[in-house]
Design a protein around this motif. Sequence first.
Motif, PDB file in Angstrom:
ATOM      1  N   VAL A 131       7.244 -89.087  -6.952  1.00  0.00           N
ATOM      2  CA  VAL A 131       8.047 -88.353  -7.940  1.00  0.00           C
ATOM      3  C   VAL A 131       8.020 -86.851  -7.666  1.00  0.00           C
ATOM      4  O   VAL A 131       9.027 -86.164  -7.824  1.00  0.00           O
ATOM      5  N   PHE A 132       6.871 -86.353  -7.224  1.00  0.00           N
ATOM      6  CA  PHE A 132       6.750 -84.898  -7.062  1.00  0.00           C
ATOM      7  C   PHE A 132       6.822 -84.471  -5.598  1.00  0.00           C
ATOM      8  O   PHE A 132       7.587 -83.576  -5.250  1.00  0.00           O
ATOM      9  N   PHE A 143      14.004 -87.537 -15.905  1.00  0.00           N
ATOM     10  CA  PHE A 143      13.275 -88.479 -15.056  1.00  0.00           C
ATOM     11  C   PHE A 143      13.265 -89.847 -15.729  1.00  0.00           C
ATOM     12  O   PHE A 143      12.864 -89.968 -16.885  1.00  0.00           O
ATOM     13  N   LEU A 144      13.721 -90.869 -15.001  1.00  0.00           N
ATOM     14  CA  LEU A 144      13.684 -92.250 -15.511  1.00  0.00           C
ATOM     15  C   LEU A 144      12.677 -93.056 -14.708  1.00  0.00           C
ATOM     16  O   LEU A 144      12.769 -93.106 -13.477  1.00  0.00           O
ATOM     17  N   VAL A 145      11.706 -93.650 -15.404  1.00  0.00           N
ATOM     18  CA  VAL A 145      10.811 -94.599 -14.738  1.00  0.00           C
ATOM     19  C   VAL A 145      11.049 -95.969 -15.369  1.00  0.00           C
ATOM     20  O   VAL A 145      11.005 -96.115 -16.592  1.00  0.00           O
ATOM     21  N   ASP A 210      17.882 -86.863 -13.055  1.00  0.00           N
ATOM     22  CA  ASP A 210      17.716 -86.239 -11.731  1.00  0.00           C
ATOM     23  C   ASP A 210      16.871 -87.077 -10.780  1.00  0.00           C
ATOM     24  O   ASP A 210      17.089 -87.080  -9.575  1.00  0.00           O
ATOM     25  N   VAL A 211      15.871 -87.760 -11.336  1.00  0.00           N
ATOM     26  CA  VAL A 211      14.992 -88.577 -10.486  1.00  0.00           C
ATOM     27  C   VAL A 211      14.764 -89.920 -11.175  1.00  0.00           C
ATOM     28  O   VAL A 211      14.546 -89.981 -12.390  1.00  0.00           O
ATOM     29  N   ILE A 212      14.816 -90.995 -10.384  1.00  0.00           N
ATOM     30  CA  ILE A 212      14.480 -92.330 -10.895  1.00  0.00           C
ATOM     31  C   ILE A 212      13.367 -92.909 -10.034  1.00  0.00           C
ATOM     32  O   ILE A 212      13.436 -92.874  -8.802  1.00  0.00           O
ATOM     33  N   LEU A 213      12.325 -93.435 -10.671  1.00  0.00           N
ATOM     34  CA  LEU A 213      11.281 -94.193  -9.965  1.00  0.00           C
ATOM     35  C   LEU A 213      11.523 -95.652 -10.298  1.00  0.00           C
ATOM     36  O   LEU A 213      11.420 -96.069 -11.451  1.00  0.00           O
TER      37      LEU A 213
END
Length: 325
Positions: A131-132, A143-145, A210-213
């Motif tokens: 993620v980082f 951020f979606l997890v 912006d970010v998906i895990l």
Amino acid sequence: MRAVIATAAGGPEVLSVHEVPDVEPGPGEVAIAVVATAVNRADLLQRQGFYPPPPGASEVIGLECSGTIAAVGEGVEQWSVGDEVCALLAGGGYASRVVVPAGQVMPVPDGVDLVTAAALPEVAATVWSNVFMVAGLKPHEGFLVHGGAGGIGTFAIQLASALGARVFTTGGTAEKLAFCASLGADVTINYRDEDFVEAVKAATGGGGVDVILDNMGAKYLQRNVEALATEGRLVIIGMQGGIKAELDISVLLRKRGAVIATSLRSRAADQKAAICASLVELVWPLVAEGLVRPIVHGTMPLDDVVAAHELMESGEHTGKIVLTV
Ligand SMILES: NC(=O)c1ccc[n+]([C@@H]2O[C@H](COP(=O)([O-])OP(=O)(O)OC[C@H]3O[C@@H](n4cnc5c(N)ncnc54)[C@H](OP(=O)(O)O)[C@@H]3O)[C@@H](O)[C@H]2O)c1
């Protein structure tokens, strides 16, 4: 030493504890007298015969542990016999003794007891690196997890929230989602009865995250790309929803998006050491402050490894399942 041996590839019942010869550290390695280890979803795949250890790694399952340094190999200066530590392993954790490169050993963060520390290395290294370090999530980004109540999810929610992101997560029950909210998730989505793309768009004015895990792989590929913001980064770390999918690349292209997939276990020792050093410098202080804490569903003795795997397969757990040795 004692170790969990799989007599064949199969269900949890193939696992049992046996007496095996001690492992000894080579140059640059340490041996740890294991106090506790923890169950990871990858362990279930390895037990089933679908996730063999990388070349040179122990055949014994187990990707993390806590314990005390029992012996140091040639050239190791940063650790001494008796130090209390936790470690990121390529295998071998379900045992009373394990050997690991010294760079993958970390001190136990302040405020965490030695048993609970076994629940940290794999989730912390996976979340931090992906993620980082890889996706470069910034404060105030979305951020979606997926699977926020799992081992990875509970850590990811807390860390992203502590570092200032707006956190979205999916989960399978209202109870699990309420727990995710208590950990810092701003938007919770029940994957059983809600479309997460619609939910993300509704909460972002159509902009996306912006970010998906991602833990689901094929099943969510297209929808994850649709949920991404412009210049969003999708990091796939799991294949719980299969391995083959079609993707409308025009959606990715318009967004100038990135799709990345990584496996922590297959990284070289020097990369794992860099991730561990970064964790100790930048994440352990947040753990010590109580901003990020290991979430442990339950602690069981290593002899109950069959029940521990059954519990993870049931999906009823929240956070990590720890095994004491
Ligand atoms: N690539 C790597 O380096 C790496 C490293 C570590 C972990 N992983 C992967 O990360 C994933 C999580 O691992 P873990 O140890 O945290 O396992 P875990 O604790 O068992 O968590 C699994 C999660 O999957 C969620 N889930 C199930 N079906 C879902 C769906 N349809 N949509 C969204 N979420 C769903 C579950 O949610 P509910 O419980 O709410 O149903 C649960 O939170 C696994 O796929 C694992 O293989 C990869």
